[in-house]
Write an enzyme that holds these catalytic residues in place. Structure first.
Site, PDB file in Angstrom:
ATOM      1  N   LEU A 108       0.868  -1.176   0.000  1.00  0.00           N
ATOM      2  CA  LEU A 108       0.000   0.000   0.000  1.00  0.00           C
ATOM      3  C   LEU A 108       0.906   1.228   0.000  1.00  0.00           C
ATOM      4  CD1 LEU A 108      -2.517  -1.319   2.683  1.00  0.00           C
ATOM      5  CD2 LEU A 108      -2.739  -1.449   0.189  1.00  0.00           C
ATOM      6  N   GLY A 111       0.521   6.818   0.587  1.00  0.00           N
ATOM      7  CA  GLY A 111       0.751   7.880   1.571  1.00  0.00           C
ATOM      8  C   GLY A 111       1.937   8.772   1.254  1.00  0.00           C
ATOM      9  N   GLN A 185      -5.173   3.867  -6.709  1.00  0.00           N
ATOM     10  CA  GLN A 185      -6.376   3.948  -5.892  1.00  0.00           C
ATOM     11  C   GLN A 185      -7.373   4.882  -6.567  1.00  0.00           C
ATOM     12  OE1 GLN A 185      -4.585   4.890  -2.044  1.00  0.00           O
ATOM     13  NE2 GLN A 185      -6.561   4.524  -1.116  1.00  0.00           N
ATOM     14  N   LYS A 391       6.163   5.246  11.552  1.00  0.00           N
ATOM     15  CA  LYS A 391       5.196   6.342  11.398  1.00  0.00           C
ATOM     16  C   LYS A 391       5.784   7.679  11.839  1.00  0.00           C
ATOM     17  CE  LYS A 391       1.739   3.482  10.379  1.00  0.00           C
ATOM     18  NZ  LYS A 391       1.292   3.372   8.980  1.00  0.00           N
TER      19      LYS A 391
END
Length: 503
Positions: A108, A111, A185, A391
């Site tokens: 994924l 981001g 996406q 993160k």
């Protein structure tokens, strides 16, 4: 209940239904207006995206109250959450090549690195020895392909935020032994919270229009993967399963034992979905967990929990595991469920305030929420080492340190560390941006014996510093603390006037 009450209730229901229809009709009309502003391929892609958005918006208007009844939540039966050790105990066949040739790795990659002060896709932040998240992923898969003489492709799910930059970067992997595919996406319109209409004026991404669009969460993988044509292509090539994970989870490597468990089952009992879960710590109390609900395994996210039950949800005693978002999914099952339109993932309503002060909502879904739609779904309770997300700069400090060793793109905890647990690190706001973080360390401290580190304020570290036990360093406002080269801090509190106290 009196007849009058019945009539009032029926009247209210009828009014609400009319209101829903009105909102839906208005939304459809606005979407058509937006489509008119584009031509050719852009219009075709947007039309497909809008079909998915319309379904989501329709379901959003139908939702009445919480999506779960707290009284109906049960702990999953033991046989539906398998300990990893039991999966591992099944061993491996003489050749794992046949299994690996049925696998596709999906990362994924939608981001941005903005939360860490970086421009462009998060996947291009350097995390270890000048290697980016993307470099490490490519090295891992190339190592598999070379070691077992197989063809495991890498697929990146990009968003409109990351696609262009990612495609430029991919050119550097041309001569690596990995086939890399990308798909995008969907791009959904943000909704004005008051009018429930799109804030976009056209399909452009320029100026203030850039804020009018969003990628709708990783639950969109099913529709966008299918719409891209890549799903059918990979099935035609004999691929059976995808291993999906966040690109910033450095613990999410291909596990041969889980893969073998999937492909060794008889066809009629074959598991279509595995979610890797791991034991909660205090840092994970907000993470989604697996429950038994209406005789199905289901993902429960904190956003779905009634306010009165949030503390119970966070309890480590009742909900002991959380979702790592490492998922193994059958490609043929994805295709079947997508064509039947039967994923039915819970909607996450994400409120935002745009720069101009406008309140909007964006409708999202989570990839793991589809678990209830798949046959013979399982949770596998994996070691914590398979969940190593980066993160924040605090996470970055851990993975750059000597706590981990790097081999063929994979990070493993150093054998020199006596405790298997990861230290708890909390760096203050002066370290938030990667560039600032890097300038504050002449090199990364020795952290092999560290349990807990808190740093706040204007603090820098000289070369070859060693941190052990619990170390707390707090520079008061206007003060600066420079930890000298070669310093060994063990169970120490260092405060604004550079007094070093035993902890």
């Amino acid at each position: 209940m009196s007849l009058m009450d019945d009539l009032c209730k029926a009247g209210m229901a009828e009014f609400q239904e009319k209101l829903r229809l009105q909102h839906e009709t208005s939304m459809h009309a606005e979407l058509e207006k937006l489509l008119i502003t584009a031509k050719g391929t852009e219009q075709e892609i947007s039309r497909k995206d809008f079909e998915g958005f319309k379904k989501l918006f329709h379901r959003f208007l139908q939702v009445k109250g919480p999506s779960v009844n707290w009284e109906k939540i049960n702990k999953p039966p033991e046989d539906l959450i398998r300990p990893y050790d039991k999966i591992k105990a099944q061993g491996l066949p003489d050749s794992v090549a046949a299994s690996l040739n049925k696998l596709v790795v999906v990362k994924l990659n939608g981001g941005l690195g903005t939360s860490m002060g970086c421009k462009g896709p998060k996947s291009v932040i350097s995390v270890r020895n000048e290697n980016t998240f993307l470099d490490l992923t490519v090295h891992q898969i190339e190592h598999l392909n070379k070691t077992y003489n197989v063809n495991v492709p890498l697929v990146l799910m990009n968003s409109f935020n990351t696609d262009e930059d990612t495609k430029k970067i991919l050119q550097k992997y041309t001569h690596h032994r990995v086939h890399i595919h990308t798909f995008n996406q969907s791009r959904y319109p943000r909704i004005n919270k008051e009018s429930l209409l799109p804030v976009a004026k056209d399909l452009g991404m320029h100026g203030d229009q850039a804020d009018a669009w969003y990628p709708p969460g990783h639950g969109d993988i099913y529709a966008s993967f299918y719409n891209s044509g890549l799903l059918d292509k990979l099935i035609a090539e004999g691929k059976e399963y995808i291993f999906v994970s966040n690109i910033d989870n450095l613990g999410a490597t291909v596990d041969l034992f889980i893969l073998n468990h999937l492909v060794s089952q008889p066809k009629e009992k074959r598991c279509e979905f595995i979610m890797e879960v791991t034991d909660k710590t205090r840092a994970d109390v907000k993470g989604g967990t697996l429950i038994q609900y209406d005789d199905k395994l289901r993902l429960l996210e904190i956003a779905q929990v009634p306010k009165a039950n949030v503390d119970e949800f966070k309890s480590v005693t009742k909900f002991k595991i959380f979702n790592t978002n490492n998922l193994w999914i059958s490609l043929s099952a994805m295709k079947r469920l997508q064509e039947q339109n039967s994923m039915d993932m819970e909607i996450i309503v994400n409120p935002k305030t745009l720069d101009g002060g406008l309140n909007v909502i964006q409708l999202e879904t989570a990839v793991g929420a589809a678990i209830k739609a798949f046959d013979n779904a399982l949770g596998v309770n994996v070691p914590r080492s398979r969940f190593l997300p980066v993160k924040t700069s605090s996470d970055l400090l851990l993975v750059m340190s000597n706590l981990y060793s790097l081999d063929a793109g994979s990070l493993t905890m150093s054998k020199k560390r006596e405790f298997p647990s990861t230290p708890h690190v909390k760096l203050g706001s002066s370290f938030t941006k990667v560039q600032d973080f890097l300038t504050r360390f002449e090199n990364i401290p020795d952290m092999l014996e560290l349990d807990h580190l808190t740093v706040s304020g204007d603090v820098t570290f000289g070369k070859n510093v060693s941190l052990k036990g619990t170390v707390i360093i707090i520079a008061n406002h206007g003060d600066r603390i420079d930890i000298p080269a070669g310093a060994v801090l063990e169970n120490k509190i260092v405060s604004g006037n550079l007094r070093i106290l035993d902890h």
